[in-house]
Write a protein that holds these residues in place. Sequence first.
Motif, PDB file in Angstrom:
ATOM      1  N   TYR A  48      39.036  38.242  41.409  1.00  0.00           N
ATOM      2  CA  TYR A  48      39.251  36.844  41.058  1.00  0.00           C
ATOM      3  C   TYR A  48      37.937  36.216  40.584  1.00  0.00           C
ATOM      4  CZ  TYR A  48      43.551  37.312  43.826  1.00  0.00           C
ATOM      5  OH  TYR A  48      44.766  37.715  44.323  1.00  0.00           O
ATOM      6  N   GLU A  49      38.021  35.523  39.470  1.00  0.00           N
ATOM      7  CA  GLU A  49      36.864  34.783  38.969  1.00  0.00           C
ATOM      8  C   GLU A  49      36.920  33.353  39.495  1.00  0.00           C
ATOM      9  OE1 GLU A  49      34.883  33.286  34.722  1.00  0.00           O
ATOM     10  OE2 GLU A  49      36.663  34.585  34.741  1.00  0.00           O
ATOM     11  N   ARG A  50      35.791  32.868  39.998  1.00  0.00           N
ATOM     12  CA  ARG A  50      35.743  31.507  40.525  1.00  0.00           C
ATOM     13  C   ARG A  50      35.685  30.499  39.384  1.00  0.00           C
ATOM     14  NH1 ARG A  50      31.440  28.262  41.235  1.00  0.00           N
ATOM     15  NH2 ARG A  50      29.958  30.007  41.128  1.00  0.00           N
ATOM     16  N   ILE A  68      27.869  30.048  45.977  1.00  0.00           N
ATOM     17  CA  ILE A  68      29.191  30.680  45.974  1.00  0.00           C
ATOM     18  C   ILE A  68      29.221  31.736  44.869  1.00  0.00           C
ATOM     19  CG2 ILE A  68      31.680  30.285  45.808  1.00  0.00           C
ATOM     20  CD1 ILE A  68      30.460  28.827  48.123  1.00  0.00           C
ATOM     21  N   PRO A  69      29.662  32.946  45.185  1.00  0.00           N
ATOM     22  CA  PRO A  69      29.679  33.998  44.152  1.00  0.00           C
ATOM     23  C   PRO A  69      30.635  33.668  43.013  1.00  0.00           C
ATOM     24  CG  PRO A  69      30.831  34.715  46.141  1.00  0.00           C
ATOM     25  CD  PRO A  69      30.137  33.439  46.492  1.00  0.00           C
ATOM     26  N   ASP A  70      30.366  34.227  41.858  1.00  0.00           N
ATOM     27  CA  ASP A  70      31.203  33.993  40.680  1.00  0.00           C
ATOM     28  C   ASP A  70      32.513  34.771  40.744  1.00  0.00           C
ATOM     29  OD1 ASP A  70      29.319  32.294  39.537  1.00  0.00           O
ATOM     30  OD2 ASP A  70      28.262  33.952  38.563  1.00  0.00           O
ATOM     31  N   GLU A 121      39.320  26.839  41.778  1.00  0.00           N
ATOM     32  CA  GLU A 121      40.250  27.619  40.980  1.00  0.00           C
ATOM     33  C   GLU A 121      39.848  29.088  41.099  1.00  0.00           C
ATOM     34  OE1 GLU A 121      41.468  24.617  37.302  1.00  0.00           O
ATOM     35  OE2 GLU A 121      39.984  26.194  36.987  1.00  0.00           O
ATOM     36  N   LEU A 122      40.824  29.955  41.329  1.00  0.00           N
ATOM     37  CA  LEU A 122      40.596  31.394  41.326  1.00  0.00           C
ATOM     38  C   LEU A 122      41.443  31.996  40.223  1.00  0.00           C
ATOM     39  CD1 LEU A 122      40.458  32.601  45.060  1.00  0.00           C
ATOM     40  CD2 LEU A 122      38.571  32.092  43.505  1.00  0.00           C
ATOM     41  N   ILE A 123      40.800  32.687  39.295  1.00  0.00           N
ATOM     42  CA  ILE A 123      41.488  33.235  38.125  1.00  0.00           C
ATOM     43  C   ILE A 123      41.616  34.746  38.288  1.00  0.00           C
ATOM     44  CG2 ILE A 123      41.463  33.413  35.613  1.00  0.00           C
ATOM     45  CD1 ILE A 123      39.432  31.008  35.722  1.00  0.00           C
TER      46      ILE A 123
END
Length: 349
Positions: A26-28, A13-15, A42-44
């Motif tokens: 979005y950062e994972r 899964i990409p970061d 969580e998506l930041i």
Amino acid sequence: MNSNKPVPEPEIIPDFFHDPKSKKRYERGRLLGKSGFAKCFELIDSATKKIYAGKIVNKKQQLPPKHKLMDMTSHEILIHLPLDHKHVVECHNYFEDGNYYAIVLELCKGGTLGELIKTRQYITEDEAHYFMNQLLRELVLKIGDFGLATEIDIDGKRKNKVCGTPNYMAPEILWGEEHGYEVDIWSMGCILYTLLVGHPPFETQSVKNTYSKIKTNEFYVPSRIGPLAGALIIKMLQAVPSSRPNVHQCLTVPSGPSPQQLLRDLDQQLFELYTSKPHKKVPILMDEAEDLAAIPMVWVSKWVNYSDKYGFFGYQLSDDTIGVIFNDLTKLLLHVDGKAIQYVERDGI
């Protein structure tokens, strides 16, 4: 023995995920959960640092022929995105790239019922009563997964579309019959069973066998389940839809002992505690009988009622004895020395 089957490579899964329309990045974060078709992370938001729950669906995964991933995902978004209700997880956004569909959802930090069961294995009947009230009355809990849901556009209209999670699917759906709100009562019965037992009533190692057990209504209620809860489960899991109770009837089923009952039981325990140890009584002379100071007295100095939330009623006596009465009327006593713990069954043994 060697196998010629290729070993599937682990999914990477990409970061970061990029929304091509809004240009948001979005950062994972950490993994929150997963299902048969998706994983939730969580998506930041890189700009605002706000944390969401992101349902990530891999476009390249292999699914059974009857399942079309794009149609399933689009259908879920069409149902979920317009919903605006305080007891429905908010759907903020959705986007896709070459490899994934991403649905950006409200992050609920209280955890899920599934996580609770994984941690506890099963919960008490009064806790289950509390959660069922939340689900049926829509008070606190939030509904958040519409992946296999369907929409009734006209009240009372019957559907014949297969929908729902296999372990919670009503038999009329599997038989291909038209169905209505009675399937929700069935599903709630499966949830109640799962809360009390720790697994769904028709769960097997394969979906085929699960469907077979649902069609034949093959399940049993463990003997440790109380008669009221057991009877409600059996009513909700009736094979004939019209034989199932409605929501109002489910809500009117009585729960466990009330706080007043627990206090009366506590009073009885104190009386038995006092009368069962005559050798420890202070001898009272007739001329001292009117002196209250000569009579040993024990009373409840502190108490806390968690019978609805956690399934017990706790108290401390004036002699520093600490006790807990559980909703099944078993008890635990911590003696004054803080070293001896006594367990008491329902019958007082």
